[in-house]
Design a protein around this motif. Structure first.
Motif, PDB file in Angstrom:
ATOM      1  N   MET A  21      18.744   0.312  -1.985  1.00 23.70           N
ATOM      2  CA  MET A  21      18.417   0.384  -0.440  1.00 23.70           C
ATOM      3  C   MET A  21      18.768  -0.829   0.425  1.00 23.70           C
ATOM      4  SD  MET A  21      14.456   2.054  -0.584  1.00 23.70           S
ATOM      5  CE  MET A  21      13.819   0.469  -1.270  1.00 23.70           C
ATOM      6  N   PRO A  22      18.914  -0.687   1.547  1.00 23.62           N
ATOM      7  CA  PRO A  22      19.263  -1.862   2.460  1.00 23.62           C
ATOM      8  C   PRO A  22      18.193  -2.927   2.199  1.00 23.62           C
ATOM      9  CG  PRO A  22      19.514   0.106   3.601  1.00 23.62           C
ATOM     10  CD  PRO A  22      19.061   0.586   2.233  1.00 23.62           C
ATOM     11  N   LEU A  23      18.542  -3.949   2.502  1.00 19.00           N
ATOM     12  CA  LEU A  23      17.632  -5.178   2.456  1.00 19.00           C
ATOM     13  C   LEU A  23      16.131  -4.939   3.363  1.00 19.00           C
ATOM     14  CD1 LEU A  23      16.882  -7.932   1.461  1.00 19.00           C
ATOM     15  CD2 LEU A  23      18.116  -8.894   3.301  1.00 19.00           C
ATOM     16  N   ARG A  24      16.459  -4.441   4.441  1.00 22.35           N
ATOM     17  CA  ARG A  24      15.446  -4.173   5.448  1.00 22.35           C
ATOM     18  C   ARG A  24      14.344  -2.910   4.665  1.00 22.35           C
ATOM     19  NH1 ARG A  24      15.818  -2.522  11.786  1.00 22.35           N
ATOM     20  NH2 ARG A  24      13.509  -2.347  12.181  1.00 22.35           N
ATOM     21  N   ALA A  25      15.052  -2.059   4.174  1.00 20.35           N
ATOM     22  CA  ALA A  25      14.254  -1.273   3.513  1.00 20.35           C
ATOM     23  C   ALA A  25      13.349  -1.707   2.468  1.00 20.35           C
ATOM     24  CB  ALA A  25      15.068   0.002   3.125  1.00 20.35           C
ATOM     25  N   SER A  26      14.116  -2.736   1.467  1.00 23.69           N
ATOM     26  CA  SER A  26      13.514  -3.231   0.299  1.00 23.69           C
ATOM     27  C   SER A  26      12.127  -3.839   0.820  1.00 23.69           C
ATOM     28  CB  SER A  26      14.506  -3.741  -0.408  1.00 23.69           C
ATOM     29  OG  SER A  26      15.599  -3.136  -0.952  1.00 23.69           O
ATOM     30  N   LEU A  27      12.612  -4.632   1.916  1.00 20.63           N
ATOM     31  CA  LEU A  27      11.209  -5.280   2.249  1.00 20.63           C
ATOM     32  C   LEU A  27      10.265  -4.525   2.973  1.00 20.63           C
ATOM     33  CD1 LEU A  27       9.949  -8.082   3.354  1.00 20.63           C
ATOM     34  CD2 LEU A  27      11.359  -8.011   5.319  1.00 20.63           C
ATOM     35  N   ALA A  28      10.412  -3.770   3.517  1.00 22.52           N
ATOM     36  CA  ALA A  28       9.471  -2.917   4.076  1.00 22.52           C
ATOM     37  C   ALA A  28       8.508  -2.211   2.924  1.00 22.52           C
ATOM     38  CB  ALA A  28      10.096  -1.718   4.874  1.00 22.52           C
ATOM     39  N   ALA A  29       9.485  -1.461   1.816  1.00 18.75           N
ATOM     40  CA  ALA A  29       8.771  -0.919   0.715  1.00 18.75           C
ATOM     41  C   ALA A  29       7.877  -2.077   0.094  1.00 18.75           C
ATOM     42  CB  ALA A  29       9.807  -0.542  -0.341  1.00 18.75           C
ATOM     43  N   SER A  30       8.462  -3.206   0.022  1.00 21.18           N
ATOM     44  CA  SER A  30       7.544  -4.336  -0.703  1.00 21.18           C
ATOM     45  C   SER A  30       6.237  -4.648   0.015  1.00 21.18           C
ATOM     46  CB  SER A  30       8.332  -5.661  -0.908  1.00 21.18           C
ATOM     47  OG  SER A  30       7.255  -6.554  -1.417  1.00 21.18           O
ATOM     48  N   VAL A  31       6.388  -4.686   1.404  1.00 20.67           N
ATOM     49  CA  VAL A  31       5.028  -4.923   2.226  1.00 20.67           C
ATOM     50  C   VAL A  31       4.347  -3.630   2.237  1.00 20.67           C
ATOM     51  CG1 VAL A  31       4.422  -4.827   4.614  1.00 20.67           C
ATOM     52  CG2 VAL A  31       6.201  -6.471   3.942  1.00 20.67           C
ATOM     53  N   SER A  32       4.710  -2.212   2.140  1.00 23.55           N
ATOM     54  CA  SER A  32       4.040  -1.160   1.894  1.00 23.55           C
ATOM     55  C   SER A  32       3.296  -1.139   0.790  1.00 23.55           C
ATOM     56  CB  SER A  32       4.968   0.091   1.917  1.00 23.55           C
ATOM     57  OG  SER A  32       4.252   1.237   1.715  1.00 23.55           O
ATOM     58  N   ARG A  33       3.812  -1.431  -0.514  1.00 22.06           N
ATOM     59  CA  ARG A  33       2.991  -1.851  -1.959  1.00 22.06           C
ATOM     60  C   ARG A  33       1.931  -2.638  -1.808  1.00 22.06           C
ATOM     61  NH1 ARG A  33       8.270  -0.643  -3.726  1.00 22.06           N
ATOM     62  NH2 ARG A  33       8.725  -2.840  -3.784  1.00 22.06           N
ATOM     63  N   THR A  34       2.299  -3.879  -1.147  1.00 20.04           N
ATOM     64  CA  THR A  34       1.276  -5.065  -1.079  1.00 20.04           C
ATOM     65  C   THR A  34      -0.011  -4.553  -0.172  1.00 20.04           C
ATOM     66  OG1 THR A  34       3.172  -6.486  -1.471  1.00 20.04           O
ATOM     67  CG2 THR A  34       1.084  -7.376  -0.574  1.00 20.04           C
ATOM     68  N   ALA A  35       0.366  -4.042   0.992  1.00 21.73           N
ATOM     69  CA  ALA A  35      -0.840  -3.779   1.658  1.00 21.73           C
ATOM     70  C   ALA A  35      -1.647  -2.617   1.335  1.00 21.73           C
ATOM     71  CB  ALA A  35      -0.146  -3.094   3.206  1.00 21.73           C
ATOM     72  N   ALA A  36      -1.022  -1.630   0.594  1.00 21.86           N
ATOM     73  CA  ALA A  36      -2.038  -0.524  -0.197  1.00 21.86           C
ATOM     74  C   ALA A  36      -2.591  -1.277  -1.240  1.00 21.86           C
ATOM     75  CB  ALA A  36      -0.879   0.502  -0.749  1.00 21.86           C
ATOM     76  N   ALA A  37      -1.975  -1.938  -1.959  1.00 21.61           N
ATOM     77  CA  ALA A  37      -2.839  -2.775  -3.075  1.00 21.61           C
ATOM     78  C   ALA A  37      -3.915  -3.619  -2.507  1.00 21.61           C
ATOM     79  CB  ALA A  37      -1.894  -3.531  -3.881  1.00 21.61           C
ATOM     80  N   LEU A  38      -3.635  -4.421  -1.607  1.00 20.77           N
ATOM     81  CA  LEU A  38      -4.823  -5.202  -0.726  1.00 20.77           C
ATOM     82  C   LEU A  38      -6.080  -4.117  -0.307  1.00 20.77           C
ATOM     83  CD1 LEU A  38      -2.924  -7.854   1.013  1.00 20.77           C
ATOM     84  CD2 LEU A  38      -4.158  -8.170  -0.986  1.00 20.77           C
ATOM     85  N   SER A  39      -5.588  -3.073   0.166  1.00 22.69           N
ATOM     86  CA  SER A  39      -6.606  -1.939   0.700  1.00 22.69           C
ATOM     87  C   SER A  39      -7.512  -1.567  -0.586  1.00 22.69           C
ATOM     88  CB  SER A  39      -6.019  -0.936   1.482  1.00 22.69           C
ATOM     89  OG  SER A  39      -6.777   0.022   1.872  1.00 22.69           O
ATOM     90  N   ARG A  40      -6.805  -1.480  -1.320  1.00 20.29           N
ATOM     91  CA  ARG A  40      -7.586  -0.972  -2.573  1.00 20.29           C
ATOM     92  C   ARG A  40      -8.473  -1.923  -3.219  1.00 20.29           C
ATOM     93  NH1 ARG A  40      -2.719   1.564  -3.620  1.00 20.29           N
ATOM     94  NH2 ARG A  40      -1.851   0.098  -5.021  1.00 20.29           N
ATOM     95  N   ALA A  41      -7.871  -3.127  -3.245  1.00 17.72           N
ATOM     96  CA  ALA A  41      -8.759  -4.383  -3.996  1.00 17.72           C
ATOM     97  C   ALA A  41      -9.805  -4.562  -3.142  1.00 17.72           C
ATOM     98  CB  ALA A  41      -7.766  -5.492  -4.327  1.00 17.72           C
ATOM     99  N   THR A  42      -9.666  -4.527  -1.947  1.00 20.37           N
ATOM    100  CA  THR A  42     -10.708  -4.892  -0.982  1.00 20.37           C
ATOM    101  C   THR A  42     -11.949  -3.737  -0.587  1.00 20.37           C
ATOM    102  OG1 THR A  42      -9.420  -4.459   1.119  1.00 20.37           O
ATOM    103  CG2 THR A  42      -9.595  -6.795   0.272  1.00 20.37           C
ATOM    104  N   GLY A  43     -11.550  -2.525  -1.310  1.00 22.01           N
ATOM    105  CA  GLY A  43     -12.515  -1.533  -0.885  1.00 22.01           C
ATOM    106  C   GLY A  43     -12.400  -0.846   0.254  1.00 22.01           C
TER     107      GLY A  43
END
Length: 414
Positions: free
Chosen positions: A1-23
């Motif tokens: 993927m383009p760099l911008r898309a790779s960064l966006a995907a990484s942010v997406s995964r991190t935000a989702a993981a934080l949402s789950r971790a914080t309930g």
């Protein structure tokens, strides 16, 4: 993927993981939303290189998606939005979270089908049914069928798996079938709810039903008729286009889920999965985002059923046993604020059993039950409902937010 898309995907995964971790939730929406803020084309980038199936309709999307993901899983790892976040943010989050899987099966809100078709270029689209749902803010059924029909004209190469028993779905897929020979597979799963299919969406004439064959129908003017389905069902089996019957031993109740299973097998077949290999996988599905889950509490076996509109309430009554039953109705934003649809539901099947009601709009439900001569008891809390019934099965039927409230009280996330 383009760099911008790779960064966006990484942010997406991190935000989702934080949402789950914080309930705060499963992260299905927030992850996709943040990712698409960084790269508006993130869904298209994540979909590239995958073989994808989309599943859309008013009812049964989540269950059929789960079945289809299980069936396609015979081939390899499958990305899917298993928690029911069925708009582009949810699709983006699901694909980002899954990583580089070769396959994806995505549930799609019927209003977003055209947008998701453009972004994902799927191999298959499954069209289940169309009926009224949240009409205080959603489109009329015939209008929705036209939007589907228009969306498919822009994608002549996609294969459509469509319900031959629903005139609205047939109208949506008919032009695609005429323009692209062999690009539509018809299945028959029955249509118990017919109140939104009295008028032909092509010409406005009456839809006539065959008295000798309850599934057969045609437009009085001859503009539309039920196609011959290649996939059909009986009480507990699916018959494929070669006439071979496949027993489906499902853990999920109701004949409607045999129809959902047929759809899943038809979609998986387009991926090259044989029905004989896929059918056993469907029996491994025990609950779907909490729906059909069974929880034991204080000697009661509590089963949760989601019902959000007249068609799904009709199916819920078919699934529920003749046991004490709790009905819960809210009218918050995800439910739709208009509860007048309750008067389209026939609650007569509940007569003769112990019925309890609760929820924000319990009094609206109380009026409807009185009109239908169904005796009931109003309870203010779920715990009060559990205490009011004898040990054994308690069926719970609730709409969206009421269902989630009860899941929270049971402290169960499935």
């Amino acid at each position: 993927m383009p760099l911008r898309a790779s960064l966006a995907a990484s942010v997406s995964r991190t935000a989702a993981a934080l949402s789950r971790a914080t309930g705060r939730g499963d992260g299905s929406v927030i992850g996709g939303r943040l990712g698409m803020m960084i790269d508006p084309d993130l869904l298209a980038h994540l979909a590239a290189g995958r073989r994808i199936a989309l599943v859309s309709g008013t009812n049964g999307k989540t269950t059929t998606t789960r079945f289809t993901a299980a069936a396609v899983g015979v081939l390899g790892e499958v990305a899917t939005n298993s928690f029911g976040a069925n708009m582009p943010t949810g699709h983006t989050s699901a694909l980002a979270r899954a990583g580089a899987t070769p396959y994806a099966v995505l549930e799609v809100d019927e209003h977003y089908l055209a947008q998701v078709l453009r972004a994902t270029t799927p191999l298959v689209v499954a069209l289940l049914n169309l009926s009224r749902d949240q009409l205080d803010r959603a489109k009329e059924v015939a209008m929705m069928a036209q939007l589907w029909r228009d969306a498919l004209t822009d994608h002549p190469d996609v294969h459509v798996v469509a319900n031959a028993d629903d005139p609205m779905v047939v109208y949506a897929a008919a032009a695609h079938a005429a323009a692209s020979e062999g690009r539509v597979t018809w299945f028959s799963a029955g249509q118990r709810w017919r109140e939104d299919a009295h008028v032909c969406p092509a010409c406005g004439a009456h839809i006539e039903r065959d008295e000798t064959d309850s599934d057969a129908w045609r437009c009085a003017n001859g503009d539309l008729a039920r196609p011959t389905p290649q996939w059909t069902v009986d009480d507990s089996g699916v018959i494929d286009p070669d006439g071979v019957r496949h027993e489906v031993k499902l853990q999920l109740p109701g004949k409607v889920n045999v129809g959902n299973a047929a759809t899943a097998l038809a979609v998986a077949h387009r991926f090259g999965v044989s029905p004989a290999d896929a059918a056993p996988k469907l029996g491994e599905v025990a609950s779907v985002a909490g729906r059909y889950a069974q929880v034991d509490r204080d000697g009661r076996n509590i089963r949760l059923l989601l019902a959000k509109n007249p068609a799904s309430w009709l199916e819920a009554f078919d699934m529920a046993e003749q046991q004490p039953t709790l009905l819960s109705i809210n009218a918050r934003d995800p439910d739709g604020f208009d509860t007048s649809w309750l008067f389209d539901v026939d609650f007569a099947p509940l007569r003769g059993r112990q019925v309890l009601i609760t929820g924000d709009r319990a009094y609206d439900l109380a009026v409807r039950l009185q009109v239908n001569d169904v005796a009931f008891t109003h309870v203010k809390t779920f715990d009060e409902a559990v205490a009011a019934v004898p040990p054994g099965r308690l069926e719970v039927i609730a709409n969206y937010t009421a269902f989630q409230d009860i899941r929270a009280e049971l402290d169960r996330v499935v």
